[in-house]
Scaffold this active site. Structure first.
Site, mmCIF file in Angstrom:
data_model
loop_
_atom_site.group_PDB
_atom_site.id
_atom_site.type_symbol
_atom_site.label_atom_id
_atom_site.label_comp_id
_atom_site.label_asym_id
_atom_site.label_seq_id
_atom_site.Cartn_x
_atom_site.Cartn_y
_atom_site.Cartn_z
ATOM 1 N N CYS A 177 0.835 -1.198 0.000
ATOM 2 C CA CYS A 177 0.000 0.000 0.000
ATOM 3 C C CYS A 177 0.865 1.242 0.000
ATOM 4 O O CYS A 177 2.005 1.222 0.449
ATOM 5 C CB CYS A 177 -0.887 0.023 1.245
ATOM 6 N N GLY A 221 -4.797 -14.037 -11.497
ATOM 7 C CA GLY A 221 -5.330 -15.084 -12.355
ATOM 8 C C GLY A 221 -4.249 -16.045 -12.817
ATOM 9 O O GLY A 221 -3.072 -15.911 -12.448
#
Length: 304
Positions: A129, A217
């Site tokens: 972050c 993915g």
């Protein structure tokens, strides 16, 4: 009977399959499909100290073999999670892992205090972050910043194990892994998403409103396997491996590379039953190899 149980930082999971943060929400929607007690653990959607609305749309884009996302940590805030979502999750016989993100070490500390008192089983500290105090640099890309956040989290998490989620967007994953281990982390989780971008060739604009996003993915599985393997060689911490898992053999690769447990994420968007399929296929693979416990796969790779 094959023993499916595994240990992650002293927390016993009934099976090694966890659902990854950000892909399962807080479990309410998926509970309509099956009993969440079937899962080894639930890593809840990422939390911040205060409510966040997230990034403007479009914030999801398909890619070959994956998706890009820039959701921006939309969440109700840690207090709302404790009051409204944690009691729901506690109905099920599974481990609850809270994922947290902060702008400063102090925010991580406050959230760890709250979550430890609320009784979660583990805290996953997302260090991918922006770091406001360091001019927008991500905690996860600089060892000294990663260590600082880890130390703060450990000071405030009390008896609850702290698992640090590593960013793959670094030159050397082992440098960050060693830094958080030395700072007291109880476990690692990796990998987070890879930074990517897609452009509409007709409008000449990025498809995502924020221009770039995180790639997840099947496309990232080989990167995840490599980084889990590298981290496992560098540290003695248990690892929750993730990144592109949609089949039992994918989970087996991450465990052979050194992971003690495996998280399923993006596959959930196409098939809500993916974690159960991965669990059952992994068990079948272990039985075919005449293993007595699925944890025997961990670290079993035999490099050339």
């Amino acid at each position: 009977m094959l023993d499916l149980s595994v240990s992650l930082a002293g927390v016993t999971l009934k099976n090694p399959i966890v659902v990854a943060s950000g892909t399962f929400g807080f479990g309410r929607e998926y509970s309509q499909f099956y009993d969440l007690s079937e899962l080894g653990g639930i890593c809840a959607k990422g939390l911040t100290l205060h409510r966040r609305e997230g990034n403007p749309a479009p914030r999801i884009a398909e890619t070959p073999m994956g998706i890009l996302n820039s959701v921006g940590l939309q969440n109700p805030g840690v207090d709302a999670f404790i009051a409204e979502e944690l009691p729901f999750l506690r109905q099920f016989d599974t481990k609850v892992i809270a994922n947290i993100s902060g702008n400063t070490p102090e925010e991580y500390g406050v959230m760890c205090d709250k979550l430890a008192d609320a009784g979660v089983d583990m805290i996953e500290v997302n260090i991918s972050c922006p770091n406001v105090k360091a001019g927008g640099l991500a905690y996860g890309t600089r060892p000294e910043l990663a260590a600082e956040v880890t130390e703060t989290a450990k000071q405030h998490a009390k008896h609850v194990p702290v698992m640090v989620k590593l960013s793959p967007n670094v030159t050397d994953i082992t440098e960050i892994a060693r830094a958080v281990e030395s700072a007291g982390a109880d476990a690692l989780s990796l990998i987070n998403t890879l930074r990517g971008m897609r452009i509409d060739v007709n409008t000449r604009r990025p498809i995502l409103k924020m221009n770039t996003g995180g790639l997840s993915g099947p496309a990232v599985l080989p990167v995840a396997v490599r980084m889990v393997w590298e981290a496992a060689q560098a540290v003695t911490l248990p690892i929750l491996g993730m990144g592109g898992v949609s089949k039992g053999a994918d989970a087996a690769q991450l465990m052979l590379a050194g992971a003690s447990a495996v998280a399923v994420g993006t596959a959930l968007f196409a098939d809500p039953f993916a974690p159960l399929t991965v669990r059952d296929e992994l068990a079948g693979l272990a039985q075919k190899q005449s293993l007595s416990a699925v944890r025997e796969l961990t670290g079993g790779v035999q490099p050339w």
